[in-house]
Scaffold this active site. Structure first.
Site, PDB file in Angstrom:
ATOM      1  N   PRO A  28     -51.099  60.782  15.758  1.00 21.88           N
ATOM      2  CA  PRO A  28     -49.958  61.792  15.522  1.00 21.88           C
ATOM      3  C   PRO A  28     -49.407  63.066  14.404  1.00 21.88           C
ATOM      4  O   PRO A  28     -50.258  62.990  13.782  1.00 21.88           O
ATOM      5  CB  PRO A  28     -48.866  60.813  15.198  1.00 21.88           C
ATOM      6  CG  PRO A  28     -49.352  59.565  14.154  1.00 21.88           C
ATOM      7  CD  PRO A  28     -51.191  60.408  15.254  1.00 21.88           C
ATOM      8  N   ASN A  29     -48.805  64.019  14.394  1.00 19.85           N
ATOM      9  CA  ASN A  29     -48.729  65.182  13.725  1.00 19.85           C
ATOM     10  C   ASN A  29     -50.106  66.147  12.898  1.00 19.85           C
ATOM     11  O   ASN A  29     -49.809  67.480  13.203  1.00 19.85           O
ATOM     12  CB  ASN A  29     -48.336  64.788  12.543  1.00 19.85           C
ATOM     13  CG  ASN A  29     -46.395  63.715  12.149  1.00 19.85           C
ATOM     14  OD1 ASN A  29     -46.130  64.332  12.926  1.00 19.85           O
ATOM     15  ND2 ASN A  29     -47.177  62.456  11.884  1.00 19.85           N
ATOM     16  N   ARG A  58     -48.482  72.948   8.941  1.00 24.14           N
ATOM     17  CA  ARG A  58     -48.361  70.949   8.513  1.00 24.14           C
ATOM     18  C   ARG A  58     -49.177  71.258   6.788  1.00 24.14           C
ATOM     19  O   ARG A  58     -49.703  70.700   6.637  1.00 24.14           O
ATOM     20  CB  ARG A  58     -49.021  70.063   9.180  1.00 24.14           C
ATOM     21  CG  ARG A  58     -48.399  69.069   8.935  1.00 24.14           C
ATOM     22  CD  ARG A  58     -49.310  67.029   9.578  1.00 24.14           C
ATOM     23  NE  ARG A  58     -49.438  66.296   8.801  1.00 24.14           N
ATOM     24  CZ  ARG A  58     -49.738  65.127   8.796  1.00 24.14           C
ATOM     25  NH1 ARG A  58     -50.705  65.832   9.573  1.00 24.14           N
ATOM     26  NH2 ARG A  58     -49.952  64.728   8.359  1.00 24.14           N
ATOM     27  N   TYR A 102     -53.665  69.830   4.322  1.00 27.56           N
ATOM     28  CA  TYR A 102     -53.979  70.532   5.474  1.00 27.56           C
ATOM     29  C   TYR A 102     -55.138  71.031   5.812  1.00 27.56           C
ATOM     30  O   TYR A 102     -55.724  71.179   6.352  1.00 27.56           O
ATOM     31  CB  TYR A 102     -53.985  69.579   6.369  1.00 27.56           C
ATOM     32  CG  TYR A 102     -52.873  67.593   6.677  1.00 27.56           C
ATOM     33  CD1 TYR A 102     -54.447  66.699   6.405  1.00 27.56           C
ATOM     34  CD2 TYR A 102     -51.786  68.105   6.318  1.00 27.56           C
ATOM     35  CE1 TYR A 102     -53.832  65.538   6.025  1.00 27.56           C
ATOM     36  CE2 TYR A 102     -51.164  66.543   5.687  1.00 27.56           C
ATOM     37  CZ  TYR A 102     -52.473  65.442   5.984  1.00 27.56           C
ATOM     38  OH  TYR A 102     -51.650  64.229   5.628  1.00 27.56           O
ATOM     39  N   ASN A 121     -60.160  60.566  14.715  1.00 20.50           N
ATOM     40  CA  ASN A 121     -58.691  60.537  13.347  1.00 20.50           C
ATOM     41  C   ASN A 121     -56.799  60.391  13.649  1.00 20.50           C
ATOM     42  O   ASN A 121     -56.706  60.881  14.811  1.00 20.50           O
ATOM     43  CB  ASN A 121     -59.042  62.290  12.497  1.00 20.50           C
ATOM     44  CG  ASN A 121     -57.783  62.408  11.762  1.00 20.50           C
ATOM     45  OD1 ASN A 121     -56.925  61.574  11.464  1.00 20.50           O
ATOM     46  ND2 ASN A 121     -57.394  63.271  11.508  1.00 20.50           N
ATOM     47  N   ALA A 133     -51.718  59.119  10.781  1.00 19.32           N
ATOM     48  CA  ALA A 133     -51.137  57.818  10.216  1.00 19.32           C
ATOM     49  C   ALA A 133     -51.587  56.768  10.987  1.00 19.32           C
ATOM     50  O   ALA A 133     -51.179  55.683   9.680  1.00 19.32           O
ATOM     51  CB  ALA A 133     -49.127  58.574  10.038  1.00 19.32           C
ATOM     52  N   GLU A 151     -64.770  57.256  12.013  1.00 17.60           N
ATOM     53  CA  GLU A 151     -63.832  57.897  11.632  1.00 17.60           C
ATOM     54  C   GLU A 151     -63.105  59.324  11.102  1.00 17.60           C
ATOM     55  O   GLU A 151     -64.087  59.586   9.924  1.00 17.60           O
ATOM     56  CB  GLU A 151     -62.933  57.038  11.528  1.00 17.60           C
ATOM     57  CG  GLU A 151     -61.294  57.523  10.450  1.00 17.60           C
ATOM     58  CD  GLU A 151     -60.792  56.068   9.409  1.00 17.60           C
ATOM     59  OE1 GLU A 151     -61.395  54.843   9.785  1.00 17.60           O
ATOM     60  OE2 GLU A 151     -60.246  55.927   8.863  1.00 17.60           O
ATOM     61  N   HIS A 189     -60.775  62.681   9.019  1.00 18.76           N
ATOM     62  CA  HIS A 189     -59.285  62.494   7.897  1.00 18.76           C
ATOM     63  C   HIS A 189     -59.823  64.174   7.321  1.00 18.76           C
ATOM     64  O   HIS A 189     -61.659  64.327   6.969  1.00 18.76           O
ATOM     65  CB  HIS A 189     -59.223  61.790   7.580  1.00 18.76           C
ATOM     66  CG  HIS A 189     -59.135  59.701   7.739  1.00 18.76           C
ATOM     67  ND1 HIS A 189     -57.893  59.784   8.361  1.00 18.76           N
ATOM     68  CD2 HIS A 189     -59.516  59.032   8.160  1.00 18.76           C
ATOM     69  CE1 HIS A 189     -57.770  58.453   8.941  1.00 18.76           C
ATOM     70  NE2 HIS A 189     -58.744  58.214   8.660  1.00 18.76           N
ATOM     71  N   ARG A 237     -56.157  59.825  -2.178  1.00 14.57           N
ATOM     72  CA  ARG A 237     -54.655  59.963  -1.732  1.00 14.57           C
ATOM     73  C   ARG A 237     -53.647  58.965  -2.817  1.00 14.57           C
ATOM     74  O   ARG A 237     -54.217  57.509  -3.417  1.00 14.57           O
ATOM     75  CB  ARG A 237     -54.105  60.576  -0.510  1.00 14.57           C
ATOM     76  CG  ARG A 237     -54.865  61.633  -0.053  1.00 14.57           C
ATOM     77  CD  ARG A 237     -54.708  62.248   1.191  1.00 14.57           C
ATOM     78  NE  ARG A 237     -53.069  62.476   0.731  1.00 14.57           N
ATOM     79  CZ  ARG A 237     -52.676  63.216   2.544  1.00 14.57           C
ATOM     80  NH1 ARG A 237     -53.226  63.334   3.569  1.00 14.57           N
ATOM     81  NH2 ARG A 237     -51.572  63.475   2.655  1.00 14.57           N
TER      82      ARG A 237
END
Ligand code: DQA
Length: 158
Positions: free
Chosen positions: A20-21, A28, A33, A85, A88, A109, A111, A118
């Site tokens: 998502p996003n 964004r 990012y 990825n 969230a 995985e 990111h 973070r």
């Protein structure tokens, strides 16, 4: 899990799954990012896939159910490996973890940001212990490194 394909038989088929996003990449929170759009990331993945001589399919979904459907579609040897990825949902979704465990397709995985540097709620991944490994903190390069990593692993094991 079906046997991994090699250069000598059917081409490796790799799924790249964006959560998502991530469709908003480029606009964004660019300080976190970056300015690269998802379209640009996918285009660079296709270039590396050609270099590595593998087939790649990239998709992005905002919904948890859509992501689970995409993961379930990897079954029956359709997809040999994946770069994931989950955004969230990485930190919250037991259902995504269950889907990845069910299909048992090896995945890396990734990111864009270094999730370990973070907020505390982003430092834990529900998916990480199922993954071959995690690449995070390299921006769009995390995906490209992830693709090279999964293909390398599949070929090593072929
Ligand atoms: C992300 C990190 C997640 O914590 C966040 O929710 C995202 C993107 C990353 O690529 O850095 O949406 O997965």
């Amino acid at each position: 899990m079906s046997a991994p394909a090699t250069r000598r038989d059917t081409p490796l088929r790799i799924a790249v799954l964006h959560g998502p996003n991530l469709n908003l990449l480029g606009e964004r929170e660019p300080a976190i990012y970056g300015r690269t759009t998802l379209t640009q990331i996918d285009a660079s993945i296709v270039v590396i896939a050609a270099e590595l001589d593998v087939q790649v399919e990239c998709c992005q979904h905002n919904g948890e159910g859509q992501l689970i459907d995409a993961i379930q579609s990897w079954r029956a040897g359709r997809i040999h490996g994946a770069v994931v990825n989950a955004a969230a949902y990485t930190h919250t979704s037991l259902a995504l973890r269950d889907a990845l465990a069910a299909v048992a397709v090896p995945f890396v995985e990734v990111h864009l940001s270094n999730i370990h540097a973070r907020e505390p709620e982003r430092r834990h991944s529900l998916l990480a212990s199922l993954a071959i490994g995690m690449i995070c903190g390299f921006g769009a390069d995390s995906y490209r490194l992830g693709l090279r990593a999964i293909v390398g692993r599949l070929r090593e094991n072929a």
